[in-house]
Design a protein around this motif. Structure first.
Motif, PDB file in Angstrom:
ATOM      1  N   MET A   1       9.270  -3.180  52.501  1.00 31.48           N
ATOM      2  CA  MET A   1       9.568  -2.287  53.418  1.00 31.48           C
ATOM      3  C   MET A   1       8.524  -1.025  53.548  1.00 31.48           C
ATOM      4  SD  MET A   1      12.937   0.395  53.440  1.00 31.48           S
ATOM      5  CE  MET A   1      14.057  -0.491  54.632  1.00 31.48           C
ATOM      6  N   GLU A   2       8.116  -0.829  54.716  1.00 31.25           N
ATOM      7  CA  GLU A   2       7.221   0.169  54.921  1.00 31.25           C
ATOM      8  C   GLU A   2       7.908   1.414  55.025  1.00 31.25           C
ATOM      9  OE1 GLU A   2       4.069   0.747  55.544  1.00 31.25           O
ATOM     10  OE2 GLU A   2       3.697  -1.488  54.558  1.00 31.25           O
ATOM     11  N   PHE A   3       7.439   2.372  54.664  1.00 31.86           N
ATOM     12  CA  PHE A   3       8.081   3.705  54.784  1.00 31.86           C
ATOM     13  C   PHE A   3       7.104   4.534  55.445  1.00 31.86           C
ATOM     14  CE2 PHE A   3      10.364   2.447  50.683  1.00 31.86           C
ATOM     15  CZ  PHE A   3      11.618   2.668  51.068  1.00 31.86           C
ATOM     16  N   ASP A   4       7.586   4.607  56.827  1.00 31.16           N
ATOM     17  CA  ASP A   4       6.853   5.455  57.761  1.00 31.16           C
ATOM     18  C   ASP A   4       7.656   6.497  57.853  1.00 31.16           C
ATOM     19  OD1 ASP A   4       8.853   4.385  59.152  1.00 31.16           O
ATOM     20  OD2 ASP A   4       7.560   3.597  60.843  1.00 31.16           O
ATOM     21  N   VAL A   7      11.481   5.773  59.237  1.00 32.99           N
ATOM     22  CA  VAL A   7      12.422   5.309  57.880  1.00 32.99           C
ATOM     23  C   VAL A   7      12.744   6.478  56.949  1.00 32.99           C
ATOM     24  CG1 VAL A   7      12.508   3.729  56.244  1.00 32.99           C
ATOM     25  CG2 VAL A   7      11.613   2.791  58.510  1.00 32.99           C
ATOM     26  N   THR A   8      11.742   7.213  56.661  1.00 29.58           N
ATOM     27  CA  THR A   8      11.819   8.240  55.784  1.00 29.58           C
ATOM     28  C   THR A   8      12.791   9.181  56.052  1.00 29.58           C
ATOM     29  OG1 THR A   8       9.644   7.791  54.658  1.00 29.58           O
ATOM     30  CG2 THR A   8      10.651   9.731  54.095  1.00 29.58           C
ATOM     31  N   GLU A  59       0.408   9.282  46.333  1.00 30.38           N
ATOM     32  CA  GLU A  59      -1.070   9.456  46.680  1.00 30.38           C
ATOM     33  C   GLU A  59      -1.850   9.534  45.421  1.00 30.38           C
ATOM     34  OE1 GLU A  59      -1.223  12.881  49.201  1.00 30.38           O
ATOM     35  OE2 GLU A  59      -0.543  11.896  50.909  1.00 30.38           O
TER      36      GLU A  59
END
Length: 69
Positions: A1-4, A7-8, A59
């Motif tokens: 799942m991409e957390f862009d 979605v976040t 990061e």
């Protein structure tokens, strides 16, 4: 799942809504106005601080694995 960002933000809002909804529905001696004016803003600020720390840690973790070898 991409957390862009979308979605976040959706997951963040859902977690806050469930928590505040549970407090409003719980049989505790705290008025709904108190929950919405004091607990909701502090919960949102705490969540944003935790989100910022989590993003920075992610990061850091992603950056430390790139040049390690």
């Amino acid at each position: 799942m991409e957390f862009d960002l979308t979605v976040t933000a959706g997951i963040f809002a859902a977690i806050i809504a469930v928590g505040i909804g549970g407090l409003v529905a719980a049989p505790i001696p705290m008025a709904t106005g108190t929950i919405l004016m004091m607990v909701l803003p502090s919960t949102v600020v705490f969540g944003l601080v935790c989100l910022a720390i989590g993003v920075k840690h992610g990061e850091y973790r992603a950056g430390s694995t790139r040049g390690g070898l």
